[in-house]
Design a protein around this motif. Structure first.
Motif, PDB file in Angstrom:
ATOM      1  N   SER A  75       0.825  -1.207   0.000  1.00 18.91           N
ATOM      2  CA  SER A  75       0.000   0.000   0.000  1.00 18.91           C
ATOM      3  C   SER A  75       0.860   1.259   0.000  1.00 18.91           C
ATOM      4  O   SER A  75       0.619   2.194  -0.795  1.00 18.91           O
ATOM      5  CB  SER A  75      -0.919  -0.005   1.231  1.00 18.91           C
ATOM      6  OG  SER A  75      -1.681   1.176   1.291  1.00 18.91           O
ATOM      7  N   THR A  76       1.865   1.301   0.862  1.00 19.21           N
ATOM      8  CA  THR A  76       2.692   2.506   0.963  1.00 19.21           C
ATOM      9  C   THR A  76       3.514   2.729  -0.299  1.00 19.21           C
ATOM     10  O   THR A  76       3.646   3.871  -0.777  1.00 19.21           O
ATOM     11  CB  THR A  76       3.605   2.424   2.198  1.00 19.21           C
ATOM     12  OG1 THR A  76       2.808   2.164   3.358  1.00 19.21           O
ATOM     13  CG2 THR A  76       4.373   3.718   2.401  1.00 19.21           C
ATOM     14  N   LYS A  77       4.073   1.661  -0.872  1.00 17.53           N
ATOM     15  CA  LYS A  77       4.824   1.802  -2.119  1.00 17.53           C
ATOM     16  C   LYS A  77       3.939   2.358  -3.231  1.00 17.53           C
ATOM     17  O   LYS A  77       4.348   3.255  -3.981  1.00 17.53           O
ATOM     18  CB  LYS A  77       5.423   0.453  -2.532  1.00 17.53           C
ATOM     19  CG  LYS A  77       6.643   0.038  -1.730  1.00 17.53           C
ATOM     20  CD  LYS A  77       7.212  -1.269  -2.245  1.00 17.53           C
ATOM     21  CE  LYS A  77       8.493  -1.651  -1.513  1.00 17.53           C
ATOM     22  NZ  LYS A  77       9.046  -2.938  -2.005  1.00 17.53           N
ATOM     23  N   LYS A 111       4.325  -1.396  10.700  1.00 18.76           N
ATOM     24  CA  LYS A 111       4.221   0.061  10.782  1.00 18.76           C
ATOM     25  C   LYS A 111       5.597   0.716  10.652  1.00 18.76           C
ATOM     26  O   LYS A 111       5.722   1.792  10.050  1.00 18.76           O
ATOM     27  CB  LYS A 111       3.570   0.474  12.104  1.00 18.76           C
ATOM     28  CG  LYS A 111       2.103   0.123  12.225  1.00 18.76           C
ATOM     29  CD  LYS A 111       1.248   0.815  11.180  1.00 18.76           C
ATOM     30  CE  LYS A 111       1.104   2.297  11.405  1.00 18.76           C
ATOM     31  NZ  LYS A 111       0.215   2.942  10.398  1.00 18.76           N
ATOM     32  N   MET A 112       6.631   0.072  11.179  1.00 15.77           N
ATOM     33  CA  MET A 112       7.981   0.604  11.056  1.00 15.77           C
ATOM     34  C   MET A 112       8.426   0.608   9.597  1.00 15.77           C
ATOM     35  O   MET A 112       9.066   1.560   9.129  1.00 15.77           O
ATOM     36  CB  MET A 112       8.939  -0.238  11.903  1.00 15.77           C
ATOM     37  CG  MET A 112      10.287   0.412  12.164  1.00 15.77           C
ATOM     38  SD  MET A 112      10.223   1.722  13.408  1.00 15.77           S
ATOM     39  CE  MET A 112      10.424   3.183  12.403  1.00 15.77           C
ATOM     40  N   VAL A 113       8.071  -0.450   8.868  1.00 11.99           N
ATOM     41  CA  VAL A 113       8.372  -0.510   7.433  1.00 11.99           C
ATOM     42  C   VAL A 113       7.665   0.634   6.709  1.00 11.99           C
ATOM     43  O   VAL A 113       8.252   1.313   5.854  1.00 11.99           O
ATOM     44  CB  VAL A 113       7.966  -1.873   6.845  1.00 11.99           C
ATOM     45  CG1 VAL A 113       7.962  -1.837   5.318  1.00 11.99           C
ATOM     46  CG2 VAL A 113       8.905  -2.969   7.345  1.00 11.99           C
ATOM     47  N   GLN A 114       6.409   0.866   7.044  1.00 14.46           N
ATOM     48  CA  GLN A 114       5.662   1.977   6.440  1.00 14.46           C
ATOM     49  C   GLN A 114       6.381   3.304   6.680  1.00 14.46           C
ATOM     50  O   GLN A 114       6.599   4.086   5.743  1.00 14.46           O
ATOM     51  CB  GLN A 114       4.251   2.050   7.028  1.00 14.46           C
ATOM     52  CG  GLN A 114       3.431   3.214   6.478  1.00 14.46           C
ATOM     53  CD  GLN A 114       2.154   3.461   7.256  1.00 14.46           C
ATOM     54  OE1 GLN A 114       2.071   3.144   8.453  1.00 14.46           O
ATOM     55  NE2 GLN A 114       1.155   4.014   6.599  1.00 14.46           N
ATOM     56  N   GLU A 115       6.750   3.564   7.915  1.00 15.29           N
ATOM     57  CA  GLU A 115       7.435   4.819   8.238  1.00 15.29           C
ATOM     58  C   GLU A 115       8.758   4.942   7.475  1.00 15.29           C
ATOM     59  O   GLU A 115       9.093   6.012   6.942  1.00 15.29           O
ATOM     60  CB  GLU A 115       7.703   4.903   9.740  1.00 15.29           C
ATOM     61  CG  GLU A 115       6.452   5.096  10.581  1.00 15.29           C
ATOM     62  CD  GLU A 115       6.789   5.358  12.041  1.00 15.29           C
ATOM     63  OE1 GLU A 115       7.977   5.600  12.354  1.00 15.29           O
ATOM     64  OE2 GLU A 115       5.876   5.314  12.884  1.00 15.29           O
ATOM     65  N   ASN A 116       9.508   3.848   7.411  1.00 15.89           N
ATOM     66  CA  ASN A 116      10.809   3.879   6.730  1.00 15.89           C
ATOM     67  C   ASN A 116      10.672   4.144   5.238  1.00 15.89           C
ATOM     68  O   ASN A 116      11.485   4.858   4.642  1.00 15.89           O
ATOM     69  CB  ASN A 116      11.562   2.574   6.967  1.00 15.89           C
ATOM     70  CG  ASN A 116      12.073   2.448   8.395  1.00 15.89           C
ATOM     71  OD1 ASN A 116      12.210   3.444   9.107  1.00 15.89           O
ATOM     72  ND2 ASN A 116      12.345   1.226   8.824  1.00 15.89           N
ATOM     73  N   ARG A 119      10.016   7.868   4.834  1.00 12.55           N
ATOM     74  CA  ARG A 119      11.210   8.680   5.091  1.00 12.55           C
ATOM     75  C   ARG A 119      12.221   8.571   3.949  1.00 12.55           C
ATOM     76  O   ARG A 119      12.951   9.526   3.660  1.00 12.55           O
ATOM     77  CB  ARG A 119      11.862   8.254   6.409  1.00 12.55           C
ATOM     78  CG  ARG A 119      11.130   8.761   7.640  1.00 12.55           C
ATOM     79  CD  ARG A 119      12.020   8.707   8.865  1.00 12.55           C
ATOM     80  NE  ARG A 119      12.280   7.339   9.255  1.00 12.55           N
ATOM     81  CZ  ARG A 119      11.646   6.704  10.235  1.00 12.55           C
ATOM     82  NH1 ARG A 119      10.715   7.336  10.928  1.00 12.55           N
ATOM     83  NH2 ARG A 119      11.948   5.457  10.552  1.00 12.55           N
ATOM     84  N   ALA A 120      12.270   7.405   3.314  1.00 12.21           N
ATOM     85  CA  ALA A 120      13.243   7.184   2.241  1.00 12.21           C
ATOM     86  C   ALA A 120      12.752   7.646   0.873  1.00 12.21           C
ATOM     87  O   ALA A 120      13.486   7.559  -0.113  1.00 12.21           O
ATOM     88  CB  ALA A 120      13.595   5.693   2.167  1.00 12.21           C
ATOM     89  N   SER A 121      11.549   8.167   0.791  1.00 12.10           N
ATOM     90  CA  SER A 121      10.916   8.440  -0.503  1.00 12.10           C
ATOM     91  C   SER A 121      11.340   9.756  -1.156  1.00 12.10           C
ATOM     92  O   SER A 121      11.035   9.985  -2.319  1.00 12.10           O
ATOM     93  CB  SER A 121       9.396   8.470  -0.328  1.00 12.10           C
ATOM     94  OG  SER A 121       9.012   9.614   0.429  1.00 12.10           O
ATOM     95  N   ASN A 122      11.970  10.626  -0.392  1.00 10.45           N
ATOM     96  CA  ASN A 122      12.326  11.967  -0.879  1.00 10.45           C
ATOM     97  C   ASN A 122      11.114  12.850  -1.153  1.00 10.45           C
ATOM     98  O   ASN A 122      11.226  13.873  -1.820  1.00 10.45           O
ATOM     99  CB  ASN A 122      13.195  11.891  -2.147  1.00 10.45           C
ATOM    100  CG  ASN A 122      14.561  11.283  -1.875  1.00 10.45           C
ATOM    101  OD1 ASN A 122      15.176  11.577  -0.844  1.00 10.45           O
ATOM    102  ND2 ASN A 122      15.012  10.422  -2.771  1.00 10.45           N
ATOM    103  N   ARG A 123       9.964  12.455  -0.635  1.00 10.82           N
ATOM    104  CA  ARG A 123       8.785  13.315  -0.738  1.00 10.82           C
ATOM    105  C   ARG A 123       8.680  14.166   0.521  1.00 10.82           C
ATOM    106  O   ARG A 123       9.047  13.726   1.604  1.00 10.82           O
ATOM    107  CB  ARG A 123       7.501  12.467  -0.865  1.00 10.82           C
ATOM    108  CG  ARG A 123       7.481  11.601  -2.110  1.00 10.82           C
ATOM    109  CD  ARG A 123       6.200  11.768  -2.881  1.00 10.82           C
ATOM    110  NE  ARG A 123       5.929  13.142  -3.262  1.00 10.82           N
ATOM    111  CZ  ARG A 123       6.569  13.783  -4.254  1.00 10.82           C
ATOM    112  NH1 ARG A 123       7.514  13.200  -4.948  1.00 10.82           N
ATOM    113  NH2 ARG A 123       6.243  15.039  -4.546  1.00 10.82           N
ATOM    114  N   GLY A 180       9.477  14.951   9.279  1.00 13.57           N
ATOM    115  CA  GLY A 180       9.779  14.219  10.501  1.00 13.57           C
ATOM    116  C   GLY A 180       8.512  13.702  11.158  1.00 13.57           C
ATOM    117  O   GLY A 180       7.441  13.649  10.540  1.00 13.57           O
ATOM    118  N   ILE A 181       8.636  13.358  12.435  1.00 10.64           N
ATOM    119  CA  ILE A 181       7.575  12.691  13.185  1.00 10.64           C
ATOM    120  C   ILE A 181       7.121  13.571  14.335  1.00 10.64           C
ATOM    121  O   ILE A 181       7.937  14.178  15.034  1.00 10.64           O
ATOM    122  CB  ILE A 181       8.068  11.337  13.727  1.00 10.64           C
ATOM    123  CG1 ILE A 181       8.402  10.391  12.565  1.00 10.64           C
ATOM    124  CG2 ILE A 181       7.023  10.689  14.650  1.00 10.64           C
ATOM    125  CD1 ILE A 181       9.149   9.155  12.975  1.00 10.64           C
TER     126      ILE A 181
END
Length: 250
Positions: A75-77, A111-116, A119-123, A180-181
């Motif tokens: 979903s996040t990808k 959920k940690m994978v979703q957050e990561n 953060r790595a998306s450059n958006r 950030g968070i």
């Protein structure tokens, strides 16, 4: 401002969409019930086209095994790819306070994978971590149900009203991306066992609550502060007794 709320049929999504519309913004509701499937990508590009901000308040249907991980990863990808294609200026997601401390749980690892991924998306992004909602207390205490008693840990928490989480999320949506968070929690601190006692008493449920630190929380044995937000968290206003009174009056 044009905003797409993904997961718009859920507890937070319905409140968020309504609040944003009342403020005069153009809101696109996206969820399975609106013909949008973030896992397969069906309807996603159309829902996000021309939008200024995307708010992801989706949730996995299952908390166990690999289902949550599969959901949040796919979903996040897909959401991030669609947001990038559409040139979305602000990507927001709702997460859970304590996620990095609870990754032994399948759900919190997801959920940690979703957050990561975000953060790595450059958006340009903002992640809001919330404590548990008052509306989910019934499900929370059911983790310790054993016959006619509840065995629950004394780990501390600051539950919060879903309406206040949606209000803060709306505020963040209209603000500059934090990159950030940020966190939100309720105004009162309880042990999970004491939350259960208050909730059961309010519902005239006489089943006893036994304090048992070994009772796991979605597969994790909790430390005292695992579920508490940090010192800089937004403090919501509505107390648990006030919410209980209001929910019973509605």
């Amino acid at each position: 401002m044009k905003i797409t709320v993904v997961g718009a049929s859920g507890l937070i999504g319905t409140r968020l969409s309504e609040r944003l519309r009342r403020s005069g913004h153009e809101v696109t509701d996206a969820s399975l019930s609106f013909g949008v499937d973030t896992v397969t990508g069906k309807g996603l590009d159309a829902a996000i086209a021309g939008t200024d901000a995307v708010v992801d308040v989706t949730n996995a249907a299952s908390f166990g095994d690999s289902a949550a991980l599969d959901f949040f990863r796919a979903s996040t990808k897909n959401l991030l790819a669609a947001a990038s294609e559409a040139g979305v200026g602000h990507y927001l997601a709702l997460s859970v306070v304590g996620t990095p401390r609870l990754v032994e749980s399948d759900y919190f690892r997801a959920k940690m994978v979703q957050e990561n991924l975000i953060r790595a998306s450059n958006r340009p992004y903002t992640i809001l971590r919330s404590t548990q909602f008052y509306e989910f207390i019934n499900g929370l205490i059911d983790i310790g149900a054993q016959g006619d008693v509840f065995r629950l840990p004394p780990a501390l928490m600051r539950p919060v009203a879903a309406a206040e989480v949606a209000a803060f999320l709306a505020e963040l949506t209209l603000a500059t991306p934090l990159g950030g968070i940020v966190e939100i929690g309720g105004p009162e601190q309880f042990g999970i066992d004491d939350v259960a006692r208050v909730y059961l008493a309010a519902n005239e449920d006489e089943r006893p609550v036994i304090t048992d630190p070994s009772t796991s929380y979605f597969g994790v044995e909790l430390t005292d502060d695992a579920l508490l937000p940090g010192a800089g968290a937004r403090a919501a206003a509505q107390t648990l007794p006030d919410w209980l009174y209001q929910s019973m009056a509605d």
